[in-house]
Each structure stands twice: as C-alpha cells, then as structure tokens.
Design a protein around this motif. Structure first.
Motif, PDB file in Angstrom:
ATOM      1  N   LYS A  32       0.823  -1.214   0.000  1.00 56.20           N
ATOM      2  CA  LYS A  32       0.000   0.000   0.000  1.00 56.20           C
ATOM      3  C   LYS A  32       0.860   1.269   0.000  1.00 56.20           C
ATOM      4  N   HIS A  33       1.964   1.264   0.716  1.00 57.22           N
ATOM      5  CA  HIS A  33       2.793   2.459   0.867  1.00 57.22           C
ATOM      6  C   HIS A  33       4.046   2.439  -0.004  1.00 57.22           C
ATOM      7  N   LEU A  34       4.099   1.530  -0.978  1.00 56.80           N
ATOM      8  CA  LEU A  34       5.266   1.447  -1.865  1.00 56.80           C
ATOM      9  C   LEU A  34       5.410   2.746  -2.649  1.00 56.80           C
ATOM     10  N   GLN A  35       6.594   3.316  -2.592  1.00 56.17           N
ATOM     11  CA  GLN A  35       6.884   4.530  -3.347  1.00 56.17           C
ATOM     12  C   GLN A  35       7.155   4.141  -4.792  1.00 56.17           C
ATOM     13  N   GLU A  36       6.707   4.963  -5.709  1.00 53.61           N
ATOM     14  CA  GLU A  36       6.741   4.649  -7.126  1.00 53.61           C
ATOM     15  C   GLU A  36       8.149   4.366  -7.636  1.00 53.61           C
ATOM     16  N   THR A  37       8.218   3.401  -8.541  1.00 55.63           N
ATOM     17  CA  THR A  37       9.476   3.069  -9.195  1.00 55.63           C
ATOM     18  C   THR A  37       9.264   3.133 -10.705  1.00 55.63           C
ATOM     19  N   HIS A  38      10.334   3.298 -11.471  1.00 54.04           N
ATOM     20  CA  HIS A  38      10.183   3.521 -12.906  1.00 54.04           C
ATOM     21  C   HIS A  38      10.984   2.552 -13.765  1.00 54.04           C
ATOM     22  N   LYS A  82      17.801   8.348   1.319  1.00 54.18           N
ATOM     23  CA  LYS A  82      17.887   9.491   0.410  1.00 54.18           C
ATOM     24  C   LYS A  82      16.513   9.994  -0.030  1.00 54.18           C
ATOM     25  N   LYS A  83      15.557   9.102  -0.155  1.00 54.95           N
ATOM     26  CA  LYS A  83      14.230   9.447  -0.662  1.00 54.95           C
ATOM     27  C   LYS A  83      13.352  10.000   0.454  1.00 54.95           C
ATOM     28  N   GLN A  84      12.335  10.738   0.067  1.00 57.60           N
ATOM     29  CA  GLN A  84      11.377  11.255   1.042  1.00 57.60           C
ATOM     30  C   GLN A  84      10.523  10.104   1.560  1.00 57.60           C
ATOM     31  N   LEU A  85      10.329  10.077   2.862  1.00 59.15           N
ATOM     32  CA  LEU A  85       9.529   9.028   3.486  1.00 59.15           C
ATOM     33  C   LEU A  85       8.046   9.360   3.365  1.00 59.15           C
ATOM     34  N   PRO A  86       7.210   8.339   3.199  1.00 54.65           N
ATOM     35  CA  PRO A  86       5.768   8.598   3.154  1.00 54.65           C
ATOM     36  C   PRO A  86       5.251   9.057   4.519  1.00 54.65           C
ATOM     37  N   ASN A  87       4.132   9.736   4.512  1.00 56.35           N
ATOM     38  CA  ASN A  87       3.570  10.318   5.731  1.00 56.35           C
ATOM     39  C   ASN A  87       3.202   9.302   6.807  1.00 56.35           C
ATOM     40  N   PHE A  88       2.947   8.062   6.440  1.00 59.35           N
ATOM     41  CA  PHE A  88       2.541   7.093   7.451  1.00 59.35           C
ATOM     42  C   PHE A  88       3.695   6.705   8.386  1.00 59.35           C
ATOM     43  N   ILE A  89       4.925   7.023   7.999  1.00 61.99           N
ATOM     44  CA  ILE A  89       6.066   6.759   8.880  1.00 61.99           C
ATOM     45  C   ILE A  89       6.190   7.938   9.837  1.00 61.99           C
ATOM     46  N   THR A  90       5.931   7.665  11.098  1.00 64.68           N
ATOM     47  CA  THR A  90       5.874   8.705  12.122  1.00 64.68           C
ATOM     48  C   THR A  90       7.277   9.066  12.622  1.00 64.68           C
ATOM     49  N   PRO A  91       7.414  10.230  13.255  1.00 61.49           N
ATOM     50  CA  PRO A  91       8.734  10.687  13.724  1.00 61.49           C
ATOM     51  C   PRO A  91       9.405   9.750  14.736  1.00 61.49           C
ATOM     52  N   ASP A  92       8.640   8.903  15.415  1.00 58.12           N
ATOM     53  CA  ASP A  92       9.244   7.994  16.387  1.00 58.12           C
ATOM     54  C   ASP A  92       9.939   6.796  15.726  1.00 58.12           C
ATOM     55  N   ARG A 112       7.936  -3.106   9.758  1.00 57.95           N
ATOM     56  CA  ARG A 112       7.146  -4.243  10.230  1.00 57.95           C
ATOM     57  C   ARG A 112       6.155  -3.787  11.290  1.00 57.95           C
ATOM     58  N   ASN A 113       4.922  -4.230  11.152  1.00 55.08           N
ATOM     59  CA  ASN A 113       3.879  -4.009  12.136  1.00 55.08           C
ATOM     60  C   ASN A 113       3.262  -5.376  12.420  1.00 55.08           C
ATOM     61  N   ASN A 114       3.609  -5.948  13.558  1.00 55.44           N
ATOM     62  CA  ASN A 114       3.250  -7.332  13.889  1.00 55.44           C
ATOM     63  C   ASN A 114       3.812  -8.239  12.803  1.00 55.44           C
ATOM     64  N   ASN A 115       2.977  -8.965  12.096  1.00 50.38           N
ATOM     65  CA  ASN A 115       3.472  -9.871  11.061  1.00 50.38           C
ATOM     66  C   ASN A 115       3.383  -9.285   9.657  1.00 50.38           C
ATOM     67  N   VAL A 116       2.878  -8.064   9.555  1.00 53.46           N
ATOM     68  CA  VAL A 116       2.771  -7.414   8.248  1.00 53.46           C
ATOM     69  C   VAL A 116       4.016  -6.567   8.015  1.00 53.46           C
ATOM     70  N   PHE A 117       4.644  -6.802   6.879  1.00 59.21           N
ATOM     71  CA  PHE A 117       5.800  -6.002   6.472  1.00 59.21           C
ATOM     72  C   PHE A 117       5.339  -5.066   5.367  1.00 59.21           C
ATOM     73  N   HIS A 118       5.336  -3.764   5.660  1.00 59.60           N
ATOM     74  CA  HIS A 118       4.915  -2.744   4.707  1.00 59.60           C
ATOM     75  C   HIS A 118       6.125  -2.350   3.862  1.00 59.60           C
ATOM     76  N   VAL A 119       6.116  -2.750   2.590  1.00 59.48           N
ATOM     77  CA  VAL A 119       7.216  -2.433   1.689  1.00 59.48           C
ATOM     78  C   VAL A 119       7.080  -0.967   1.281  1.00 59.48           C
ATOM     79  N   VAL A 120       8.135  -0.191   1.535  1.00 58.53           N
ATOM     80  CA  VAL A 120       8.125   1.244   1.238  1.00 58.53           C
ATOM     81  C   VAL A 120       8.982   1.555   0.014  1.00 58.53           C
ATOM     82  N   PHE A 121      10.148   0.937  -0.073  1.00 55.84           N
ATOM     83  CA  PHE A 121      11.058   1.198  -1.186  1.00 55.84           C
ATOM     84  C   PHE A 121      11.589  -0.121  -1.738  1.00 55.84           C
TER      85      PHE A 121
END
Length: 132
Positions: A32-38, A82-92, A112-121
């Motif tokens: 869901k939070h994967l940053q676009e790739t080209h 190097k890339k900008q982090l998506p907003n769902f990644i909090t300052p903590d 990682r959130n429990n057993n779900v790994f959110h792929v960002v990059f």
C-alpha cells in the motif's frame, strides 16, 4: 399482498483467515505504501516475487537468525535514506528494515507491524535509496 424479497445465500470464503495475527508467524507483505518506481527490469521483479514467496514461507524467528545478505534483515537508520519518506512513517520511527530483493543483493526496505511487512522502497539500482 406484499412481495417477499429473496435473500441471497452468502458463501464462506475458501481460504480461512486466522482468528488473530498472533497465530501467524510468517511475513505478510503489504504494498500500500510502496513509493513509485520507474524501472522496466521485468526479470528483477520476477525474481523479487519469487523471493517474497520464499520469505513468506519462513518464520520471523528463522529470519532473525539469518545473514542480512541471505534471508535475514538489517536495520537502516532513517537519516541514511535518500528518498522522502511517506507520511505514514511517524517521527518515532528510527529505522527501516532491509531485506534483499533478489540474489544480486538489491534491497527492499519497509517497516514491520506485527506480522505485516509494509514495503516502502524497492531499490532497483544500487544507491538510489541509500549509499552502500
């Protein structure tokens, strides 16, 4: 005379989901939070999908015992990204977790959130996401 409305039969899904996520001890990947790739390197993405399938068959405990360049992970401090982090990644959040996307050791990073790994990059070219 009132007309009766027929109710539709609800079918149970063929795959039963676990009662809670604590029963699952393997990675579940979310994009869901994967940053676009080209990149158009389709072989890379095929290898990546096969790698995800293999990692999904492992337990988190097993993954934590593996080498970072194999099926294990490593931590990458947020400050080195190097890339900008998506907003769902909090300052903590202090780091992202790094897996290897394929056998040539290009990484994919997420959180990682429990057993779900959110792929960002997904780093298609070495050095795009962080310096190696």
């Amino acid at each position: 005379m009132t007309k009766k409305i027929k109710s539709k039969k609800v079918h149970e899904p063929k795959i039963k989901k676990p009662e809670s996520t604590t029963e699952v001890d393997y990675p579940v990947f979310c994009f869901k939070h994967l940053q676009e790739t080209h990149n158009k390197d389709y072989k890379f993405y095929l290898d990546f999908i096969l790698r995800l399938k293999r990692i999904s068959s492992l337990s988190w405990d097993y993954i934590h015992t593996q080498d970072r360049h194999g099926y294990g992970t490593e931590k990458m401090p947020i400050g080195k990204i190097k890339k900008q982090l998506p907003n769902f990644i909090t300052p903590d959040v202090s780091h992202l977790t790094v897996f290897r996307a394929n056998s040539d050791k290009r990484p994919f990073l997420g959180i990682r959130n429990n057993n779900v790994f959110h792929v960002v990059f997904i780093e298609e070219n070495f050095g795009d996401i962080y310096d190696h």
